[in-house]
Write a protein that holds these residues in place. Structure first.
Motif, PDB file in Angstrom:
ATOM      1  N   ALA A 132      -0.067  -0.843  -7.826  1.00 49.59           N
ATOM      2  CA  ALA A 132       0.559  -2.141  -8.039  1.00 49.59           C
ATOM      3  C   ALA A 132      -0.438  -3.231  -7.673  1.00 49.59           C
ATOM      4  O   ALA A 132      -0.851  -3.342  -6.527  1.00 49.59           O
ATOM      5  CB  ALA A 132       1.818  -2.271  -7.188  1.00 49.59           C
ATOM      6  N   GLY A 133      -0.830  -3.985  -8.681  1.00 46.87           N
ATOM      7  CA  GLY A 133      -1.749  -5.098  -8.470  1.00 46.87           C
ATOM      8  C   GLY A 133      -0.972  -6.383  -8.269  1.00 46.87           C
ATOM      9  O   GLY A 133      -0.261  -6.548  -7.280  1.00 46.87           O
ATOM     10  N   ALA A 134      -1.059  -7.279  -9.227  1.00 46.13           N
ATOM     11  CA  ALA A 134      -0.408  -8.576  -9.123  1.00 46.13           C
ATOM     12  C   ALA A 134       1.117  -8.482  -9.186  1.00 46.13           C
ATOM     13  O   ALA A 134       1.811  -9.403  -8.767  1.00 46.13           O
ATOM     14  CB  ALA A 134      -0.912  -9.498 -10.231  1.00 46.13           C
ATOM     15  N   ASP A 135       1.642  -7.366  -9.671  1.00 48.48           N
ATOM     16  CA  ASP A 135       3.096  -7.219  -9.823  1.00 48.48           C
ATOM     17  C   ASP A 135       3.672  -6.307  -8.746  1.00 48.48           C
ATOM     18  O   ASP A 135       4.411  -5.390  -9.024  1.00 48.48           O
ATOM     19  CB  ASP A 135       3.432  -6.656 -11.201  1.00 48.48           C
ATOM     20  N   ARG A 136       3.311  -6.560  -7.508  1.00 51.60           N
ATOM     21  CA  ARG A 136       3.854  -5.696  -6.467  1.00 51.60           C
ATOM     22  C   ARG A 136       4.980  -6.398  -5.721  1.00 51.60           C
ATOM     23  O   ARG A 136       4.989  -7.615  -5.580  1.00 51.60           O
ATOM     24  CB  ARG A 136       2.766  -5.226  -5.529  1.00 51.60           C
ATOM     25  N   THR A 137       5.903  -5.584  -5.266  1.00 47.48           N
ATOM     26  CA  THR A 137       7.056  -6.115  -4.543  1.00 47.48           C
ATOM     27  C   THR A 137       6.833  -6.097  -3.040  1.00 47.48           C
ATOM     28  O   THR A 137       7.609  -6.680  -2.299  1.00 47.48           O
ATOM     29  CB  THR A 137       8.318  -5.300  -4.873  1.00 47.48           C
TER      30      THR A 137
END
Length: 110
Positions: free
Chosen positions: A51-56
């Motif tokens: 998970a790069g920029a779209d991590r929770t």
């Protein structure tokens, strides 16, 4: 609610570098790369995600695919956990469950 898949998720700050490293480690190319947001590798019956920029979350966690996201959300609440609000992403509907020891993102979609 049925669980369809459980995937370990590793948060990374530099997705291209992490993809190169995991490609070398696993000996396969990623199955999916979604810009700087996400990559996943399917090896046999297993999957690992970056998970790069779209991590929770910034912690290593698990991604749990379910067939009924609303039922999963209700079950988490009923169990005394703290689910976030449902969020619609580009490929899925998801929420994060806190209180389970390891961050868990529940999702329905592709």
């Amino acid at each position: 609610m049925a669980v369809e898949r459980v995937t370990p998720v590793i948060p990374v700050d530099d997705l291209p570098t992490a993809i190169a490293a995991w490609t070398a480690i696993l000996g396969v190319d990623p199955t999916i790369v979604d810009g700087d947001r996400w990559a996943q590798f399917d090896v046999g019956a297993s999957r690992i995600a970056l998970a790069g920029a779209d991590r929770t979350t910034d912690a290593v966690g698990v991604l749990i695919k379910v067939d009924d996201i609303n039922q999963a959300h209700g079950a988490a609440e009923a169990a005394g956990l703290t689910p976030s609000a449902l969020e619609t992403g580009p490929h899925e509907v998801r929420f994060v469950v806190e209180g389970s020891g390891t961050p868990a993102t529940m999702y329905s979609g592709r």
